[in-house]
Design an enzyme around this catalytic site. Structure first.
Site, PDB file in Angstrom:
ATOM      1  NE  ARG A 166      -2.083  -1.420   3.467  1.00 50.61           N
ATOM      2  CZ  ARG A 166      -2.402  -1.241   4.736  1.00 50.61           C
ATOM      3  NH1 ARG A 166      -3.543  -0.656   5.057  1.00 50.61           N
ATOM      4  NH2 ARG A 166      -1.612  -1.641   5.698  1.00 50.61           N
ATOM      5  CG  ASN A 224      -3.887  -4.558   2.945  1.00 50.37           C
ATOM      6  OD1 ASN A 224      -3.275  -4.446   1.889  1.00 50.37           O
ATOM      7  ND2 ASN A 224      -3.281  -4.560   4.120  1.00 50.37           N
TER       8      ASN A 224
END
Length: 98
Positions: free
Chosen positions: A23, A41
């Protein structure tokens, strides 16, 4: 489509992509390219992102998603074109999961 026309994509990245900084890698790449959107996620172990920018920049961004950060192992990147979101100003990490 012109070089400066904004486009938006949704991408789902699978493989070893959680717990490896994916990320934050995504945020860094998006900001480097001046893009807006988000990354998160997902409960199924994938990473999902929506990114918006010029066609060439979105292409560069998607290419980087195929590589990922050092400790990741990207198996597949599925990309769909979606409508542009007006008024978006940044690229963020979303904490919600689906």
């Amino acid at each position: 489509m012109t070089e400066t026309q904004q486009i938006r994509v949704r991408a789902s990245i699978s493989g070893t992509v959680q717990g490896v900084g994916f990320r934050y890698f995504t945020v860094t790449e998006a900001k480097r390219l001046g893009m807006t959107g988000w990354v998160r996620n997902r409960m199924d172990g994938t990473v999902e992102t929506e990114a918006q920018g010029t066609g060439p920049d979105v292409g560069r961004f998607v290419a980087r998603l195929h590589v990922g950060p050092r400790w990741s192992m990207v198996e597949h990147v599925a990309v769909d074109h979606i409508p542009v979101v007006s008024g978006e100003r940044s690229f963020t990490v979303r904490r919600d999961r689906e």
